[in-house]
Design a protein around this motif. Structure first.
Motif, PDB file in Angstrom:
ATOM      1  N   ALA A 119       0.832  -1.202   0.000  1.00  0.00           N
ATOM      2  CA  ALA A 119       0.000   0.000   0.000  1.00  0.00           C
ATOM      3  C   ALA A 119       0.871   1.259   0.000  1.00  0.00           C
ATOM      4  CB  ALA A 119      -0.922  -0.009   1.217  1.00  0.00           C
ATOM      5  N   ARG A 120       1.914   1.281   0.805  1.00  0.00           N
ATOM      6  CA  ARG A 120       2.791   2.458   0.820  1.00  0.00           C
ATOM      7  C   ARG A 120       3.505   2.619  -0.522  1.00  0.00           C
ATOM      8  NH1 ARG A 120       4.124   0.374   6.118  1.00  0.00           N
ATOM      9  NH2 ARG A 120       2.939   1.508   7.687  1.00  0.00           N
ATOM     10  N   ASN A 121       3.911   1.511  -1.120  1.00  0.00           N
ATOM     11  CA  ASN A 121       4.566   1.599  -2.427  1.00  0.00           C
ATOM     12  C   ASN A 121       3.603   2.136  -3.493  1.00  0.00           C
ATOM     13  OD1 ASN A 121       6.932   0.603  -1.329  1.00  0.00           O
ATOM     14  ND2 ASN A 121       6.641  -1.474  -2.106  1.00  0.00           N
ATOM     15  N   LEU A 122       2.360   1.672  -3.460  1.00  0.00           N
ATOM     16  CA  LEU A 122       1.371   2.173  -4.419  1.00  0.00           C
ATOM     17  C   LEU A 122       1.111   3.660  -4.207  1.00  0.00           C
ATOM     18  CD1 LEU A 122      -1.295  -0.700  -4.444  1.00  0.00           C
ATOM     19  CD2 LEU A 122       0.182  -0.015  -6.342  1.00  0.00           C
ATOM     20  N   GLY A 123       1.014   4.066  -2.944  1.00  0.00           N
ATOM     21  CA  GLY A 123       0.798   5.486  -2.659  1.00  0.00           C
ATOM     22  C   GLY A 123       1.952   6.345  -3.127  1.00  0.00           C
ATOM     23  N   ALA A 124       3.183   5.855  -2.915  1.00  0.00           N
ATOM     24  CA  ALA A 124       4.351   6.600  -3.365  1.00  0.00           C
ATOM     25  C   ALA A 124       4.389   6.696  -4.882  1.00  0.00           C
ATOM     26  CB  ALA A 124       5.625   5.933  -2.846  1.00  0.00           C
ATOM     27  N   ALA A 125       4.050   5.606  -5.555  1.00  0.00           N
ATOM     28  CA  ALA A 125       4.051   5.625  -7.024  1.00  0.00           C
ATOM     29  C   ALA A 125       3.071   6.658  -7.557  1.00  0.00           C
ATOM     30  CB  ALA A 125       3.715   4.231  -7.564  1.00  0.00           C
ATOM     31  N   ARG A 126       1.871   6.729  -6.944  1.00  0.00           N
ATOM     32  CA  ARG A 126       0.904   7.718  -7.403  1.00  0.00           C
ATOM     33  C   ARG A 126       1.383   9.142  -7.120  1.00  0.00           C
ATOM     34  NH1 ARG A 126      -4.512   7.603  -8.575  1.00  0.00           N
ATOM     35  NH2 ARG A 126      -3.909   5.561  -9.416  1.00  0.00           N
ATOM     36  N   ALA A 127       1.989   9.346  -5.956  1.00  0.00           N
ATOM     37  CA  ALA A 127       2.499  10.677  -5.615  1.00  0.00           C
ATOM     38  C   ALA A 127       3.600  11.105  -6.584  1.00  0.00           C
ATOM     39  CB  ALA A 127       3.021  10.683  -4.185  1.00  0.00           C
ATOM     40  N   LEU A 128       4.479  10.177  -6.937  1.00  0.00           N
ATOM     41  CA  LEU A 128       5.544  10.505  -7.881  1.00  0.00           C
ATOM     42  C   LEU A 128       4.972  10.814  -9.257  1.00  0.00           C
ATOM     43  CD1 LEU A 128       8.179   7.826  -6.799  1.00  0.00           C
ATOM     44  CD2 LEU A 128       8.266  10.288  -6.368  1.00  0.00           C
ATOM     45  N   GLU A 129       3.913  10.102  -9.646  1.00  0.00           N
ATOM     46  CA  GLU A 129       3.243  10.409 -10.918  1.00  0.00           C
ATOM     47  C   GLU A 129       2.695  11.831 -10.917  1.00  0.00           C
ATOM     48  OE1 GLU A 129       0.188   7.532 -11.341  1.00  0.00           O
ATOM     49  OE2 GLU A 129       1.559   5.863 -11.813  1.00  0.00           O
ATOM     50  N   ARG A 130       2.309  12.307  -9.733  1.00  0.00           N
ATOM     51  CA  ARG A 130       1.754  13.661  -9.592  1.00  0.00           C
ATOM     52  C   ARG A 130       2.853  14.704  -9.382  1.00  0.00           C
ATOM     53  NH1 ARG A 130      -3.411  13.860  -7.353  1.00  0.00           N
ATOM     54  NH2 ARG A 130      -3.122  16.116  -7.548  1.00  0.00           N
ATOM     55  N   GLY A 131       4.104  14.302  -9.550  1.00  0.00           N
ATOM     56  CA  GLY A 131       5.206  15.248  -9.492  1.00  0.00           C
ATOM     57  C   GLY A 131       5.766  15.522  -8.110  1.00  0.00           C
ATOM     58  N   ALA A 132       5.495  14.659  -7.131  1.00  0.00           N
ATOM     59  CA  ALA A 132       5.983  14.885  -5.772  1.00  0.00           C
ATOM     60  C   ALA A 132       7.505  14.786  -5.711  1.00  0.00           C
ATOM     61  CB  ALA A 132       5.364  13.884  -4.812  1.00  0.00           C
ATOM     62  N   GLU A 133       8.107  15.704  -4.981  1.00  0.00           N
ATOM     63  CA  GLU A 133       9.553  15.697  -4.746  1.00  0.00           C
ATOM     64  C   GLU A 133       9.898  15.314  -3.309  1.00  0.00           C
ATOM     65  OE1 GLU A 133      11.260  19.379  -7.058  1.00  0.00           O
ATOM     66  OE2 GLU A 133       9.252  19.834  -6.263  1.00  0.00           O
ATOM     67  N   LEU A 134       8.927  15.413  -2.419  1.00  0.00           N
ATOM     68  CA  LEU A 134       9.093  15.007  -1.024  1.00  0.00           C
ATOM     69  C   LEU A 134       7.900  14.146  -0.650  1.00  0.00           C
ATOM     70  CD1 LEU A 134      10.683  15.260   1.666  1.00  0.00           C
ATOM     71  CD2 LEU A 134       9.179  17.191   2.234  1.00  0.00           C
ATOM     72  N   LEU A 135       8.165  12.936  -0.139  1.00  0.00           N
ATOM     73  CA  LEU A 135       7.124  11.994   0.247  1.00  0.00           C
ATOM     74  C   LEU A 135       7.050  11.948   1.767  1.00  0.00           C
ATOM     75  CD1 LEU A 135       8.025   9.039  -2.159  1.00  0.00           C
ATOM     76  CD2 LEU A 135       6.505  10.987  -2.609  1.00  0.00           C
ATOM     77  N   VAL A 136       5.902  12.294   2.309  1.00  0.00           N
ATOM     78  CA  VAL A 136       5.675  12.252   3.756  1.00  0.00           C
ATOM     79  C   VAL A 136       4.661  11.149   4.026  1.00  0.00           C
ATOM     80  CG1 VAL A 136       4.855  13.505   5.782  1.00  0.00           C
ATOM     81  CG2 VAL A 136       6.166  14.704   4.001  1.00  0.00           C
ATOM     82  N   PHE A 137       5.067  10.163   4.816  1.00  0.00           N
ATOM     83  CA  PHE A 137       4.199   9.037   5.140  1.00  0.00           C
ATOM     84  C   PHE A 137       3.637   9.227   6.544  1.00  0.00           C
ATOM     85  CE2 PHE A 137       6.965   7.561   1.839  1.00  0.00           C
ATOM     86  CZ  PHE A 137       6.224   6.653   1.101  1.00  0.00           C
ATOM     87  N   LEU A 138       2.309   9.118   6.675  1.00  0.00           N
ATOM     88  CA  LEU A 138       1.640   9.211   7.969  1.00  0.00           C
ATOM     89  C   LEU A 138       0.731   8.005   8.155  1.00  0.00           C
ATOM     90  CD1 LEU A 138       0.454  12.947   8.254  1.00  0.00           C
ATOM     91  CD2 LEU A 138       2.277  11.835   9.555  1.00  0.00           C
ATOM     92  N   ASP A 139       0.819   7.390   9.324  1.00  0.00           N
ATOM     93  CA  ASP A 139      -0.119   6.350   9.684  1.00  0.00           C
ATOM     94  C   ASP A 139      -1.523   6.954   9.750  1.00  0.00           C
ATOM     95  OD1 ASP A 139      -0.093   3.458  11.135  1.00  0.00           O
ATOM     96  OD2 ASP A 139      -1.572   4.751  12.093  1.00  0.00           O
ATOM     97  N   VAL A 140      -2.548   6.144   9.480  1.00  0.00           N
ATOM     98  CA  VAL A 140      -3.916   6.656   9.471  1.00  0.00           C
ATOM     99  C   VAL A 140      -4.335   7.209  10.831  1.00  0.00           C
ATOM    100  CG1 VAL A 140      -4.990   4.422  10.025  1.00  0.00           C
ATOM    101  CG2 VAL A 140      -6.280   6.141   8.732  1.00  0.00           C
ATOM    102  N   ASP A 141      -3.712   6.715  11.904  1.00  0.00           N
ATOM    103  CA  ASP A 141      -4.053   7.185  13.244  1.00  0.00           C
ATOM    104  C   ASP A 141      -3.350   8.489  13.604  1.00  0.00           C
ATOM    105  OD1 ASP A 141      -5.575   4.835  13.777  1.00  0.00           O
ATOM    106  OD2 ASP A 141      -3.718   3.753  14.135  1.00  0.00           O
ATOM    107  N   CYS A 142      -2.412   8.936  12.791  1.00  0.00           N
ATOM    108  CA  CYS A 142      -1.577  10.076  13.150  1.00  0.00           C
ATOM    109  C   CYS A 142      -2.150  11.400  12.635  1.00  0.00           C
ATOM    110  CB  CYS A 142      -0.159   9.890  12.619  1.00  0.00           C
ATOM    111  SG  CYS A 142       0.782   8.677  13.564  1.00  0.00           S
TER     112      CYS A 142
END
Length: 295
Positions: free
Chosen positions: A71-94
């Motif tokens: 799931a995190r890899n899929l999310g990162a791939a989509r973010a990179l497709e959208r031109g992201a240069e910084l990836l911030v990962f947050l748990d759903v509870d955070c």
């Protein structure tokens, strides 16, 4: 620096809503917000009509185990497709603190830290009152987790102890994400995939930096200690980790399971296996049922 927030989720819609509100109230709004729904068809409705606008990515669940690494890899791939240069990962509870994104971005813009694995502090909140949590009150409700470094607001603290890395709140540049190679998708269910990511970062020569001034607040939910509901996940993932890195992770939990007769370490092989108190042993390929707790 175009910034993305990536959150995997399965249930916990109320927790996700407060995270969304925290992002909206922050001093720096994400350019991209990706929420990965792990077999959760109702998640999109929980995000609809709110700012920042969320992109929902579907991640099917196989074998009944939440695929957090995938799931995190899929999310990162989509973010990179959208031109992201910084990836911030947050748990759903955070819930992000007001300056979390601003601080991660500020540190990542420095040449010295562009290749670092950046980890902010996480405070565990007490149960909410009858009206839930109020964003403004979160900083006063809990201290940072005692098992992790807690640098001061403007402090950056390098560490060689990659075993302390956790995936609740962290940030990497797109280049660093590519250098580490993402999360290992051999892990399914609870435990091990974030410890593995820390070791991948170490092997890639990526420094681990604890970032003061980038707080997140972990919303309360019931947990068991040790997490007995995740016994089979932890044993399976611990063995995967041992095969990959040569040492056992999650040893406090493994020994706690052993004390309860739920697991034991085989003398001949050193492997951890289900103990006599765990009930029927699984048949080959059996997996535990879907689990909605995390953190």
């Amino acid at each position: 620096m175009r910034t993305a927030v990536i959150t995997p989720a399965a249930g916990r819609h109320r927790h996700l809503t407060l995270q969304h509100l925290g992002l909206a109230a922050g001093s720096y709004a994400p350019d991209v917000y990706v929420v990965v729904a792990m077999d959760d068809p109702d998640l999109g409705a929980a995000l609809a009509g709110r700012e920042p606008t969320a992109t929902v990515v579907n991640c099917p669940v196989q074998n009944g185990n939440l695929p957090l690494a995938r799931a995190r890899n899929l999310g990162a791939a989509r973010a990179l497709e959208r031109g992201a240069e910084l990836l911030v990962f947050l748990d759903v509870d955070c819930v992000p603190g007001e300056r979390l994104l601003q601080r991660y971005r500020q540190v990542a813009l420095h040449a010295e830290h562009r290749r670092s694995l950046l980890c902010g502090t996480v405070s565990y909140l007490p149960p909410p009152g009858p009206h839930g949590y109020r964003l403004a009150e979160l900083p006063a409700l809990a201290e940072p987790h005692p098992g992790r470094p807690a640098p001061a607001t403007e402090e950056l603290r390098r560490s060689e102890d990659y075993a302390l890395f956790w995936s609740l709140s962290f940030a990497v540049t797109a280049d660093t994400w590519q250098a580490v190679g993402g999360f290992c998708e051999e892990y399914e269910g609870y435990g091990g995939e974030d410890t593995d990511f820390g070791q991948r970062a170490r092997a890639a020569g990526v420094p681990l930096t604890w970032v003061g001034g980038a707080p997140a607040f972990h919303q309360y939910h019931p947990v068991s200690d040790p997490p007995v509901a995740h016994l089979r996940d932890i044993l399976r993932n611990a063995e995967t980790f041992h095969r990959r890195w040569g040492w056992w992770p999650m040893t406090d939990w493994l020994h706690a399971f052993a004390d309860r007769g739920l697991a034991h370490q085989e003398r001949a092989t050193g492997r951890w296996a289900l103990g006599p108190g765990s009930g029927c042993r699984p048949s080959p390929g059996e997996r535990s049922g879907p689990e909605r707790t995390r953190g």
